[in-house]
Design a protein around this motif. Sequence first.
Motif, short mmCIF file in Angstrom:
data_model
loop_
_atom_site.label_atom_id
_atom_site.label_comp_id
_atom_site.label_asym_id
_atom_site.label_seq_id
_atom_site.Cartn_x
_atom_site.Cartn_y
_atom_site.Cartn_z
N UNK A 6 0.82 -1.22 0.00
CA UNK A 6 0.00 0.00 0.00
C UNK A 6 0.86 1.27 0.00
N UNK A 7 1.93 1.27 0.76
CA UNK A 7 2.74 2.47 0.90
C UNK A 7 3.58 2.75 -0.36
N UNK A 8 4.09 1.68 -0.99
CA UNK A 8 5.03 1.87 -2.09
C UNK A 8 4.43 1.60 -3.47
N UNK A 9 3.11 1.57 -3.58
CA UNK A 9 2.51 1.19 -4.87
C UNK A 9 2.71 2.24 -5.96
N UNK A 10 3.16 3.44 -5.57
CA UNK A 10 3.45 4.47 -6.58
C UNK A 10 4.94 4.78 -6.66
N UNK A 11 5.78 3.84 -6.22
CA UNK A 11 7.23 4.06 -6.23
C UNK A 11 7.94 3.26 -7.32
N UNK A 12 7.18 2.70 -8.26
CA UNK A 12 7.79 2.04 -9.41
C UNK A 12 8.15 0.58 -9.23
N UNK A 13 7.74 -0.01 -8.12
CA UNK A 13 8.04 -1.43 -7.90
C UNK A 13 7.08 -2.33 -8.67
N UNK A 14 5.88 -1.85 -8.96
CA UNK A 14 4.88 -2.62 -9.66
C UNK A 14 3.80 -1.65 -10.16
N UNK A 15 3.05 -2.04 -11.20
CA UNK A 15 1.94 -1.19 -11.64
C UNK A 15 0.91 -1.05 -10.52
N UNK A 16 0.51 0.15 -10.16
CA UNK A 16 -0.40 0.33 -9.03
C UNK A 16 -1.69 -0.48 -9.15
N UNK A 17 -2.14 -0.69 -10.38
CA UNK A 17 -3.40 -1.41 -10.57
C UNK A 17 -3.28 -2.89 -10.22
N UNK A 18 -2.07 -3.38 -10.00
CA UNK A 18 -1.90 -4.80 -9.64
C UNK A 18 -1.83 -5.00 -8.13
N UNK A 19 -2.06 -3.95 -7.36
CA UNK A 19 -1.92 -4.06 -5.90
C UNK A 19 -2.84 -5.13 -5.32
N UNK A 20 -4.08 -5.20 -5.79
CA UNK A 20 -5.01 -6.19 -5.24
C UNK A 20 -4.51 -7.61 -5.49
N UNK A 21 -3.96 -7.85 -6.68
CA UNK A 21 -3.43 -9.18 -6.98
C UNK A 21 -2.23 -9.49 -6.10
N UNK A 22 -1.42 -8.49 -5.80
CA UNK A 22 -0.27 -8.71 -4.93
C UNK A 22 -0.71 -9.01 -3.50
N UNK A 23 -1.75 -8.34 -3.05
CA UNK A 23 -2.29 -8.65 -1.72
C UNK A 23 -2.75 -10.11 -1.67
N UNK A 24 -3.39 -10.59 -2.72
CA UNK A 24 -3.84 -11.98 -2.76
C UNK A 24 -2.64 -12.93 -2.76
N UNK A 25 -1.59 -12.56 -3.49
CA UNK A 25 -0.38 -13.38 -3.51
C UNK A 25 0.23 -13.48 -2.13
#
Length: 244
Positions: free
Chosen positions: A204-223
Amino acid sequence: MKPFLILQLRPETEAADNEYEAFLSKGGLTPADTHRIRLDQEVLPPDLDLSVYAGTIVGGGPGCVSDPDAAKPPVEKRIEDAVMSLMPEITARDLPFLGCCYGIGILAHHLGGAVSKARYGEPVGTSTCHLTDAGRSDPLLAGCPDSFDAFVGHKEAAQNLPPGATHLLRSDACPFQMIRHGSHVYATQFHPEADPQVFHLRIDIYKHRGYFPPETADALHAMVDAADVHAPERILKNFVARYG
């Protein structure tokens, strides 16, 4: 027991506080057992005496050692310079040190190894780490299985084994997951303190820091929820037990 010096590089207070709590819980420490310095807010004392500490633990952060100095925000450049200023003494005296994620870039760069974004960056997720022959006999990896998953997420990596370093852990995507210099100076590319709760917050904190596309955050949470990550915290426990 001497206290452990914990140096934190994260300028986000919520992330820094959560990381500190993770170091305490995974290492079996209390706040009284540590001297915590947030390098985004404090400068290192000019009379800092590393010999009064049981060991030094360096946390992760959004900076990259390999970025040109001119491209680094001033606070990240100051943080990096502060940690780098300690490495000559730590490596020369073989003082207990554990650098986590960002810390492997610091150690590898100090030792003269190549650190860059050319190869071996890993997206936010898990990486399966494998013990090397040297890793199987290293006391910080005692109790760890031959292969285990760890949480990762990094743009840069050591491109080769730094001069004088011992290779302890590898993965298919990133060969240098853990190294040792001398007998007591360690660094990991993964986050030994991170459990699912810790990684949910960082997504949540770093989703706009270039580590991953922000729109994939939900999928990363599931992972993260599906991940089975337990062994890495033993490295912190072993570090504290060995040097505390």
